[in-house]
Design a protein around this motif. Structure first.
Motif, short mmCIF file in Angstrom:
data_model
loop_
_atom_site.label_atom_id
_atom_site.label_comp_id
_atom_site.label_asym_id
_atom_site.label_seq_id
_atom_site.Cartn_x
_atom_site.Cartn_y
_atom_site.Cartn_z
N MET A 8 0.82 -1.21 0.00
CA MET A 8 0.00 0.00 0.00
C MET A 8 0.86 1.27 0.00
N THR A 9 1.86 1.31 0.89
CA THR A 9 2.59 2.56 1.11
C THR A 9 4.00 2.55 0.54
N GLY A 10 4.52 1.37 0.14
CA GLY A 10 5.91 1.31 -0.30
C GLY A 10 6.82 1.62 0.87
N ALA A 11 7.83 2.39 0.64
CA ALA A 11 8.76 2.79 1.71
C ALA A 11 8.35 4.12 2.32
N LYS A 12 7.22 4.68 1.92
CA LYS A 12 6.81 6.02 2.35
C LYS A 12 5.56 5.94 3.21
N ASP A 13 5.31 7.03 3.93
CA ASP A 13 4.01 7.17 4.59
C ASP A 13 3.29 8.36 3.95
N THR A 14 2.08 8.64 4.42
CA THR A 14 1.26 9.68 3.78
C THR A 14 1.91 11.06 3.87
N PHE A 27 -3.31 12.61 7.78
CA PHE A 27 -3.35 11.53 8.76
C PHE A 27 -4.19 10.39 8.19
N VAL A 28 -3.95 9.18 8.74
CA VAL A 28 -4.75 8.00 8.35
C VAL A 28 -5.20 7.30 9.62
N TYR A 84 -5.43 2.09 1.58
CA TYR A 84 -5.26 3.47 1.14
C TYR A 84 -4.00 3.53 0.27
N TYR A 85 -3.94 4.51 -0.62
CA TYR A 85 -2.89 4.55 -1.65
C TYR A 85 -2.41 6.00 -1.76
N ILE A 86 -1.11 6.18 -1.65
CA ILE A 86 -0.50 7.52 -1.74
C ILE A 86 0.66 7.45 -2.74
N LYS A 87 0.71 8.41 -3.67
CA LYS A 87 1.81 8.40 -4.65
C LYS A 87 1.98 9.81 -5.22
N GLN A 88 3.21 10.16 -5.59
CA GLN A 88 3.49 11.43 -6.27
C GLN A 88 4.22 11.14 -7.57
#
Length: 656
Positions: A410-416, A424-425, A438-442
């Motif tokens: 879901m997050t890879g090596a990163k957080d939100t 926040f999650v 949940y999914y977060i990416k740039q």
């Protein structure tokens, strides 16, 4: 001889005076035991158990009302309904409260219904759950918790719609109408009662239709609209007369009498009153004739019993004379008989003890053999238990490791916060692994966030979530990045192709709800598209002095990412984002959570977000978590829960 006759006469008189009281006290008990036996015989008939047990509640309580001093009936009722389950205990105490108007019985019924709903006990039919909620609300109503009763009735109406249980829906509407009527909220009462009447007309339950007409008639009397009141009461009289519902007819006639008096129609009032009195007189005559017949039968029974007692006493006197006549001859042979009996008994005891001694030896040998077998079985069970514990621990380790893998995917090596610094999650799986993600990416100047809820929870739903995350990564690898609604369309197409099979029995119909945003840092605009998930947004304003923020809801399309009968194209919202604006995406686990006052619901979600929108994101997360824990209390978590909050802090645009 005269003394004996006087004693016999006294005994007959005493028996005659006590027979009536004893028969009356035992009548209710005997009828109740017969009723319980009948219900026991139908207990394993799944189609009739509910119906018979429900009749048992009503009839047993009526017997208790007729013989209220018979404590055995009350105790037998409690024992019987405990064996039937929590629901029937609630029905028993609710009906007992209705008969006796005892506040304590209503409280007991309330407690049992809450236990049933808390445990989500499985009923014989799916619609029984809505009936339990109605009875729970009724017990709330009887204990003067009217606000709670109104909330429960309203929520149950929506539940009835989903189950298709229109009878329970009609009952909820009618009870709401009664509460509003007593609170003098006549407009709300009229709306609720008219809804109940429309449903009753569909189901064709004539007694309930008549009762609803009577409630509307009494409402219109209170509102002063006597014409409408008369129309409804007249309809109730017609239905109850055709249906021979005497109690309903009497209630309708009394209401007609009140309407005529309000209209100052003395002749009409007298006509309705005479009709009511004639019906009551005929009922009383019927009851009196039944009582007279019962008294005559009791008299005949007492007379016969008295005659039998006299004959028995005469026979006893004759036997005494015969015994005295034969006493001398018996004394001659008594010694010889005693000796013979002593010898026979001695031989019998000797044989008996010898047989018992041999049985005891065989029994001891059998016990020793059984002990050896039992010890072996205990050892085997201990081995099996240890193996099961090892397997169980291995399964739990696997699931915990699967949870770590799912979080990494879901997050890879990163957080939100690496993509959205002010975010926040609140993520709380029902089990170790979750169907929510949940999914977060740039990607360059685009920031993407998504919240999804796969069908179900646990391991199957977690596998679906991994599949959707993989598809999402592939779709976002395209250049240029697709629009938010195009991404959802592509995901729906891919999951249908992936889970479909030429063999219709292998087709998987499970899907996913998802909300996704794409934020462009250069233009400071945000795209949103939702598949059964809405986006909540709080617009920041320095001039706003209120503590609570206004919350705007952007509705997602009512379609999942998967098979659906009426597929629609996904809508896409394109909105500007100002500095300080906050958006929220969430699965339905938070609002569906059951607490002591029912489900949390969408209204409380909106109030919660309005209250916390101005707070820093860390405090927002604490408020979300503490509110959820307080609401859940001792209830079990019903679904996976995910809530993502993002507050935007826009940097100056490079295009300016």
């Amino acid at each position: 001889m005269r003394l004996i006759i006087a004693i016999i006469t006294f005994i007959i008189a005493t028996l005659s005076s006590s027979v009536s009281a004893q028969r009356h006290n035992s009548r209710a008990s005997n009828m109740y035991k017969t009723l319980v036996y009948t219900c026991d015989s139908a207990r394993y008939d799944k189609d009739n158990t509910y119906k018979h047990a429900h009749k048992a509640v009503i009839l047993a309580n009526r017997l208790i009302q007729e013989a209220s001093k018979n404590n055995d009936i009350v105790l037998d009722s409690v024992v019987f309904y405990k064996s039937e389950g929590l629901y029937y205990m609630g029905r028993f105490y609710l009906d007992l409260g209705e008969n006796t108007s005892n506040f304590h019985y209503y409280q007991l019924a309330n407690n049992y219904f809450r236990e049933v709903i808390s445990a989500r006990q499985k009923m014989v039919r799916a619609t029984d759950f809505t009936e339990i909620i109605n009875y729970w609300a009724l017990s709330m109503e009887r204990t003067n918790k009217l606000d709670s009763a109104i909330i429960i009735y309203k929520n149950n109406i929506e539940t009835c719609k989903s189950f298709g249980n229109i009878r329970s829906m009609a009952m909820a509407h009618q009870r709401l109408g009664g509460i509003y009527f007593r609170s003098k909220k006549y407009t709300e009462s009229e709306t609720a009662l008219m809804n109940a009447l429309r449903i009753r007309l569909i189901t064709g339950e004539r007694d309930n239709i008549a009762n609803t007409h009577i409630d509307l008639g009494e409402l219109y009397i209170a509102m002063g609209d006597l014409d409408k009141a008369f129309l409804h009461i007249d309809r109730a009289i017609t239905i109850s007369s055709d249906n021979r519902a005497i109690n309903t007819l009497l209630t309708a006639l009394r209401a007609s009498y009140n309407i005529a008096k309000e209209r100052k129609d003395e002749a009409g009032a007298l006509k309705f009153l005479e009709h009511e009195v004639s019906i009551r007189d005929s009922l009383n005559d019927s009851r009196r004739s039944s009582e007279a017949y019962n008294k005559e039968m009791l008299y005949q029974i007492k007379l016969k019993e008295s005659q039998i007692e006299v004959l028995e006493m005469q026979n006893e006197l004759d036997s005494i004379h015969i015994q005295q006549f034969n006493e001398d001859s018996e004394k001659l042979t008594q010694s010889f008989i005693i000796l013979v009996v002593f010898i026979i008994v001695s031989i019998w005891f000797a044989i008996y003890y010898l047989v018992q001694y041999r049985k005891k030896k065989r029994y001891i040998a059998s016990l020793e053999a059984n002990n050896i077998t039992i010890n072996k079985q205990k050892e085997e069970l201990a081995i099996q238990r240890d193996k099961y514990a090892v397997i169980q621990e291995s399964v739990m380790d696997s699931r915990r490791y699967a949870s770590k893998i799912q979080m990494k995917v879901m997050t890879g090596a990163k957080d939100t916060t690496s993509v959205f610094p002010l975010s926040f999650v609140f993520y709380k799986p029902k089990e170790i692994v979750s169907g929510d993600f949940y999914y977060i990416k740039q990607i360059n100047n685009y920031k993407i966030a998504a919240v999804a809820d796969c069908t179900g929870h646990g391991t199957p739903a977690a596998l679906l979530s991994i599949l959707y995350i993989g598809f999402l990564n592939e779709e976002l690898s395209q250049i240029p990045i697709p629009h938010a609604n195009d991404i959802l369309e592509a995901l729906r197409s891919r999951i249908k192709d992936t889970l479909n099979s030429q063999n219709s029995n292998d087709t998987v119909l499970d899907g996913c709800d998802m909300g996704i945003i794409i934020y462009d840092e250069l233009t400071q605009k945000l795209e949103f598209a939702g598949a059964n998930i809405d986006m909540f947004i709080s617009h920041h304003s320095d001039k706003q002095s209120k503590i609570e923020q206004e919350i705007e809801i952007l509705k997602g399309t009512k379609n999942p990412l998967g098979w659906f009968l009426k597929e629609q194209l996904f809508n896409c919202y394109d909105i500007p984002v100002r500095d300080g604006d906050t958006i929220y995406l969430m699965s339905d686990g938070y609002k569906d959570q059951i607490g002591k006052d029912g489900t949390f619901g969408g209204i409380r979600i909106k109030r919660l977000l309005s209250r916390i929108a101005r707070l820093p994101v860390n405090e927002q997360r604490r408020e979300v978590q503490s509110t959820f824990s307080a609401w859940m209390d001792s209830f079990e978590q019903v679904d996976d829960v995910t809530l993502l909050g993002i507050k935007f802090h826009n940097k100056p645009s490079s295009l300016e």
